[in-house]
Design a protein around this motif. Structure first.
Motif, PDB file in Angstrom:
ATOM      1  N   GLY A  89      -5.770   3.686  18.184  1.00 46.70           N
ATOM      2  CA  GLY A  89      -5.942   5.072  17.755  1.00 46.70           C
ATOM      3  C   GLY A  89      -5.233   5.378  16.456  1.00 46.70           C
ATOM      4  N   GLU A  90      -4.040   4.814  16.279  1.00 53.19           N
ATOM      5  CA  GLU A  90      -3.298   5.045  15.040  1.00 53.19           C
ATOM      6  C   GLU A  90      -4.017   4.436  13.851  1.00 53.19           C
ATOM      7  OE1 GLU A  90       1.069   5.083  17.301  1.00 53.19           O
ATOM      8  OE2 GLU A  90       0.456   3.338  16.100  1.00 53.19           O
ATOM      9  N   VAL A  91      -4.504   3.206  14.005  1.00 50.57           N
ATOM     10  CA  VAL A  91      -5.185   2.538  12.897  1.00 50.57           C
ATOM     11  C   VAL A  91      -6.467   3.272  12.537  1.00 50.57           C
ATOM     12  CG1 VAL A  91      -6.329   0.419  12.145  1.00 50.57           C
ATOM     13  CG2 VAL A  91      -4.182   0.286  13.427  1.00 50.57           C
ATOM     14  N   LEU A  92      -7.276   3.631  13.544  1.00 48.40           N
ATOM     15  CA  LEU A  92      -8.544   4.300  13.249  1.00 48.40           C
ATOM     16  C   LEU A  92      -8.312   5.692  12.665  1.00 48.40           C
ATOM     17  CD1 LEU A  92     -10.771   3.223  16.265  1.00 48.40           C
ATOM     18  CD2 LEU A  92     -10.638   2.235  13.972  1.00 48.40           C
ATOM     19  N   THR A  93      -7.262   6.372  13.107  1.00 45.24           N
ATOM     20  CA  THR A  93      -6.925   7.661  12.506  1.00 45.24           C
ATOM     21  C   THR A  93      -6.541   7.484  11.042  1.00 45.24           C
ATOM     22  OG1 THR A  93      -6.191   8.552  14.638  1.00 45.24           O
ATOM     23  CG2 THR A  93      -5.393   9.669  12.663  1.00 45.24           C
ATOM     24  N   ALA A  94      -5.775   6.432  10.759  1.00 41.30           N
ATOM     25  CA  ALA A  94      -5.417   6.136   9.368  1.00 41.30           C
ATOM     26  C   ALA A  94      -6.660   5.809   8.549  1.00 41.30           C
ATOM     27  CB  ALA A  94      -4.428   4.978   9.326  1.00 41.30           C
ATOM     28  N   VAL A  95      -7.555   5.026   9.110  1.00 41.55           N
ATOM     29  CA  VAL A  95      -8.796   4.665   8.407  1.00 41.55           C
ATOM     30  C   VAL A  95      -9.595   5.919   8.066  1.00 41.55           C
ATOM     31  CG1 VAL A  95     -11.045   3.542   8.704  1.00 41.55           C
ATOM     32  CG2 VAL A  95      -8.948   2.332   9.344  1.00 41.55           C
ATOM     33  N   ASN A  96      -9.731   6.822   9.030  1.00 40.91           N
ATOM     34  CA  ASN A  96     -10.480   8.049   8.778  1.00 40.91           C
ATOM     35  C   ASN A  96      -9.833   8.873   7.662  1.00 40.91           C
ATOM     36  OD1 ASN A  96     -12.372   7.458  10.730  1.00 40.91           O
ATOM     37  ND2 ASN A  96     -11.366   8.653  12.330  1.00 40.91           N
ATOM     38  N   ASN A  99     -10.533   7.150   4.241  1.00 40.27           N
ATOM     39  CA  ASN A  99     -11.907   7.356   3.801  1.00 40.27           C
ATOM     40  C   ASN A  99     -12.154   8.804   3.383  1.00 40.27           C
ATOM     41  OD1 ASN A  99     -13.004   4.734   3.980  1.00 40.27           O
ATOM     42  ND2 ASN A  99     -13.231   4.909   6.199  1.00 40.27           N
ATOM     43  N   ALA A 100     -11.533   9.735   4.098  1.00 45.79           N
ATOM     44  CA  ALA A 100     -11.706  11.146   3.751  1.00 45.79           C
ATOM     45  C   ALA A 100     -11.080  11.469   2.397  1.00 45.79           C
ATOM     46  CB  ALA A 100     -11.085  12.025   4.841  1.00 45.79           C
ATOM     47  N   ALA A 101      -9.959  10.827   2.103  1.00 46.05           N
ATOM     48  CA  ALA A 101      -9.279  11.065   0.828  1.00 46.05           C
ATOM     49  C   ALA A 101      -9.952  10.349  -0.331  1.00 46.05           C
ATOM     50  CB  ALA A 101      -7.822  10.621   0.926  1.00 46.05           C
ATOM     51  N   GLY A 102     -10.787   9.364  -0.012  1.00 46.56           N
ATOM     52  CA  GLY A 102     -11.397   8.515  -1.041  1.00 46.56           C
ATOM     53  C   GLY A 102     -10.659   7.196  -1.074  1.00 46.56           C
ATOM     54  N   LEU A 103     -11.350   6.122  -0.693  1.00 51.74           N
ATOM     55  CA  LEU A 103     -10.709   4.814  -0.575  1.00 51.74           C
ATOM     56  C   LEU A 103     -10.148   4.346  -1.914  1.00 51.74           C
ATOM     57  CD1 LEU A 103     -10.063   2.246   1.072  1.00 51.74           C
ATOM     58  CD2 LEU A 103     -12.369   1.422   0.499  1.00 51.74           C
ATOM     59  N   SER A 104      -8.867   4.029  -1.939  1.00 57.30           N
ATOM     60  CA  SER A 104      -8.210   3.498  -3.134  1.00 57.30           C
ATOM     61  C   SER A 104      -6.887   2.893  -2.714  1.00 57.30           C
ATOM     62  CB  SER A 104      -7.952   4.606  -4.165  1.00 57.30           C
ATOM     63  OG  SER A 104      -6.973   5.530  -3.680  1.00 57.30           O
ATOM     64  N   GLU A 105      -6.284   2.129  -3.612  1.00 55.68           N
ATOM     65  CA  GLU A 105      -4.951   1.601  -3.332  1.00 55.68           C
ATOM     66  C   GLU A 105      -3.965   2.744  -3.071  1.00 55.68           C
ATOM     67  OE1 GLU A 105      -7.211  -1.469  -5.573  1.00 55.68           O
ATOM     68  OE2 GLU A 105      -6.778   0.647  -5.957  1.00 55.68           O
ATOM     69  N   GLN A 106      -4.145   3.850  -3.777  1.00 51.31           N
ATOM     70  CA  GLN A 106      -3.259   5.002  -3.616  1.00 51.31           C
ATOM     71  C   GLN A 106      -3.366   5.598  -2.214  1.00 51.31           C
ATOM     72  OE1 GLN A 106      -1.058   6.196  -5.848  1.00 51.31           O
ATOM     73  NE2 GLN A 106      -0.382   7.889  -4.532  1.00 51.31           N
ATOM     74  N   THR A 109      -2.121   3.164   0.560  1.00 48.96           N
ATOM     75  CA  THR A 109      -0.662   3.064   0.589  1.00 48.96           C
ATOM     76  C   THR A 109      -0.043   4.324   1.179  1.00 48.96           C
ATOM     77  OG1 THR A 109      -0.650   1.612  -1.351  1.00 48.96           O
ATOM     78  CG2 THR A 109       1.398   2.768  -0.845  1.00 48.96           C
ATOM     79  N   GLU A 110      -0.482   5.482   0.736  1.00 47.30           N
ATOM     80  CA  GLU A 110       0.107   6.737   1.204  1.00 47.30           C
ATOM     81  C   GLU A 110      -0.070   6.927   2.703  1.00 47.30           C
ATOM     82  OE1 GLU A 110      -1.683   9.841  -1.066  1.00 47.30           O
ATOM     83  OE2 GLU A 110      -0.247   9.673  -2.729  1.00 47.30           O
ATOM     84  N   VAL A 111      -1.270   6.683   3.198  1.00 48.49           N
ATOM     85  CA  VAL A 111      -1.541   6.947   4.612  1.00 48.49           C
ATOM     86  C   VAL A 111      -0.775   5.987   5.518  1.00 48.49           C
ATOM     87  CG1 VAL A 111      -3.328   6.909   6.396  1.00 48.49           C
ATOM     88  CG2 VAL A 111      -3.770   8.041   4.208  1.00 48.49           C
ATOM     89  N   PHE A 112      -0.810   4.700   5.209  1.00 43.05           N
ATOM     90  CA  PHE A 112      -0.107   3.759   6.073  1.00 43.05           C
ATOM     91  C   PHE A 112       1.412   3.897   5.936  1.00 43.05           C
ATOM     92  CE2 PHE A 112      -4.135   1.485   6.803  1.00 43.05           C
ATOM     93  CZ  PHE A 112      -4.026   1.313   8.171  1.00 43.05           C
ATOM     94  N   ARG A 113       1.882   4.255   4.756  1.00 41.82           N
ATOM     95  CA  ARG A 113       3.318   4.490   4.612  1.00 41.82           C
ATOM     96  C   ARG A 113       3.759   5.667   5.477  1.00 41.82           C
ATOM     97  NH1 ARG A 113       6.475   4.778  -1.184  1.00 41.82           N
ATOM     98  NH2 ARG A 113       8.581   4.416  -0.374  1.00 41.82           N
ATOM     99  N   SER A 114       2.935   6.694   5.530  1.00 46.60           N
ATOM    100  CA  SER A 114       3.289   7.854   6.345  1.00 46.60           C
ATOM    101  C   SER A 114       3.342   7.495   7.828  1.00 46.60           C
ATOM    102  CB  SER A 114       2.294   9.000   6.114  1.00 46.60           C
ATOM    103  OG  SER A 114       1.019   8.708   6.652  1.00 46.60           O
ATOM    104  N   TRP A 115       2.470   6.603   8.254  1.00 51.70           N
ATOM    105  CA  TRP A 115       2.517   6.143   9.642  1.00 51.70           C
ATOM    106  C   TRP A 115       3.769   5.311   9.909  1.00 51.70           C
ATOM    107  CZ3 TRP A 115       0.417   7.561  14.005  1.00 51.70           C
ATOM    108  CH2 TRP A 115      -0.769   8.298  13.981  1.00 51.70           C
ATOM    109  N   GLY A 116       4.169   4.501   8.950  1.00 51.64           N
ATOM    110  CA  GLY A 116       5.417   3.760   9.110  1.00 51.64           C
ATOM    111  C   GLY A 116       6.605   4.693   9.226  1.00 51.64           C
ATOM    112  N   ASP A 117       6.645   5.713   8.360  1.00 51.39           N
ATOM    113  CA  ASP A 117       7.733   6.688   8.407  1.00 51.39           C
ATOM    114  C   ASP A 117       7.748   7.425   9.748  1.00 51.39           C
ATOM    115  OD1 ASP A 117       8.432   6.019   5.808  1.00 51.39           O
ATOM    116  OD2 ASP A 117       7.414   7.746   4.906  1.00 51.39           O
ATOM    117  N   LYS A 118       6.558   7.797  10.223  1.00 52.66           N
ATOM    118  CA  LYS A 118       6.458   8.560  11.461  1.00 52.66           C
ATOM    119  C   LYS A 118       6.994   7.762  12.653  1.00 52.66           C
ATOM    120  CE  LYS A 118       2.667  10.779  11.834  1.00 52.66           C
ATOM    121  NZ  LYS A 118       1.243  11.158  12.035  1.00 52.66           N
TER     122      LYS A 118
END
Length: 475
Positions: A89-96, A99-106, A109-118
């Motif tokens: 669920g965490e990975v698929l939520t991050a994927v969504n 994709n919603a933000a527009g797939l890019s390195e930016q 990085t931001e989404v998965f970093r936020s999950w690490g912090d959380k």
């Protein structure tokens, strides 16, 4: 050597700025992630013809992102859920969210970093309890930390393409803290040690199963060119402990702390890395020194082959996959730039190629070469493309193990995969070079174990590896 070289002072044949860039673009996904896991229907033993393949190696729900490089990274994160190193669920939520933000390195990085912090922070209920003097239960914190290490590793991989490439070391250290917390909260806790290597130390994490301290078979798990410690849990530690084995994880030059903090690039003499580790294990009373195995994931399949050619105390070796030349994992158009003439190589690189790189391709070359050059690493963190292509290319070229593979004495398992996208054909080439007890296994699309290191099927991957090791090391 199997790579092509151009005679000194002769320009690359038919090389143009356009052809080099076209070749890079065609394999940007491969360059970005290459280099990074008893047989049933999922694995075909023995050298066999390639399985008939669907044109799309990741059909339907297996496609998280349109870009193959990002998709491969997402599949690795998703597949790790089977070993509790992520949550579906965490990975698929991050994927969504990406994709919603527009797939890019930016965005990645931001989404998965936020999950690490959380996940590095206490969960809400535990935070409230802490205010009453209570601590987060250790098992909850332990596996939240493991997942945090996974998500930080995902962010770390793409941070050089983000707006803050200089955060690379900080992201690594965040993931390292999460990994150390996970190891410390184990039962028993992982033994953390430092093994002398040249003028520094190799960080090691030694995991033992719960039970009496007695000599046990032990597997040394070797990462590839860009994996993190959490990958070694998914591709070996968990499976080893389940079978009553010890497992050792380590950072070598070009990996982990030695790369991101100490700025030590890959060495072409990996036996100098493995031998002190075997020495350390052989002195332990809880290690059966006659049953020490060595595995290598992704480009680690190249590193362990080199080590096993010279370190003959190993009882078994597994190359996941077989890789005789990491340099051949780079696109041919890029390889053709590199000639015996350093000045001309770098002139073509700086004047004809680098100015035409798109931001995505610039990220690709920064990431792929930082492991082979201190200059490339420092320039990448400053947001720039390195100027000296020739020097790191020589390190990559020097990793070719074609001539030394026949010297391996230990029984060796060589893995291959349907749709192997980084080292196609090399596993079979390594198998053919071996002169010892050997086995070749291809993991297939039929059971979802396709692609480099079977990102969607690490449990199948580990079953194949440890069933073979159990048979080889059986007393």
């Amino acid at each position: 050597m199997t790579y092509a070289r151009t005679p000194q002072n002769q320009p690359p044949t038919a090389l143009s700025r356009r052809s080099a860039l076209t070749g890079l673009a065609a394999t940007a996904g491969a360059l970005a992630v290459g280099g990074a896991t008893a047989c049933t229907a999922a694995a075909t033993p023995g050298p066999a013809a390639a399985t008939a393949a669907d044109p799309d190696p990741t059909p339907g729900a297996m496609k998280l992102f349109d870009d193959p490089g990002f998709n491969f990274a997402g599949l690795l994160a998703l597949g790790a859920a089977g070993m509790r190193a992520s949550e579906v669920g965490e990975v698929l939520t991050a994927v969504n969210a990406i994709n919603a933000a527009g797939l890019s390195e930016q965005s990645f990085t931001e989404v998965f970093r936020s999950w690490g912090d959380k996940l590095s922070a206490p969960p809400p209920a535990a935070a409230a309890a802490r205010g009453q003097g209570e601590e987060t239960p250790s098992q909850t914190r332990r596996f939240r930390s493991l997942r945090a290490a996974q998500y930080y590793a995902q962010a770390l991989f793409f941070v050089l393409g983000s707006a803050k490439p200089g955060d690379e070391e900080a992201l690594y250290l965040a993931g390292r803290r999460a990994w150390d917390t996970f190891g410390r909260l184990g039962s028993p806790a992982a033994v953390q040690a430092k093994i002398p290597y040249e003028n520094t130390h190799l960080p090691v994490w030694f995991f033992t199963p719960d039970g009496p301290a007695e000599p046990r078979p032990t597997v040394i798990l070797t990462n590839g060119s860009d994996g993190q410690n959490v990958d070694m849990w998914t591709y070996g530690v968990s499976a080893a402990l389940d079978r009553g084995w010890n497992a050792l994880v380590y950072d070598g030059p070009g990996q982990g702390r030695l790369l991101f903090v100490e700025e030590r690039i890959f060495t072409t003499r990996w036996e100098h890395v493995v031998t002190p580790i075997v020495d350390w294990l052989a002195r332990r009373q809880d290690v059966d020194s006659d049953r020490i195995a060595l595995t290598g994931l992704s480009m680690g399949g190249n590193l362990v082959a080199r080590a096993a050619a010279f370190e003959h105390r190993l009882a078994a070796v597994v190359c996941e996959p077989g890789c005789v030349s990491p340099w051949l994992g780079f696109d041919k158009e890029l390889r053709d730039i590199v000639t015996a003439d350093k000045a001309e190589t770098n002139r073509v690189w700086n004047e004809e190629v680098v100015p035409e790189l798109t931001p995505s391709l610039a990220y690709t070359v920064k990431k792929r070469f930082e492991i082979f050059s201190v200059e490339a690493l420092r320039e990448a963190r400053a947001g720039r493309v390195f100027k000296d292509l020739w020097t790191p290319a020589q390190v990559a070229i020097g990793l070719d193990v074609t001539k030394v593979v026949p010297r391996i004495k230990a029984p060796t398992l060589v893995l291959d995969y349907d749709f192997e996208q980084f080292y196609p054909g090399q596993p079979r080439q390594m198998y053919d070079l071996l002169r010892t007890r050997r086995e070749y296994v291809k993991l297939t699309q039929a059971t979802g174990a396709q692609l480099h290191c079977s990102p969607m099927a690490p449990q199948q991957h580990c079953d194949v590896v440890f069933d073979w090791l159990t048979d080889v090391l059986r007393r």
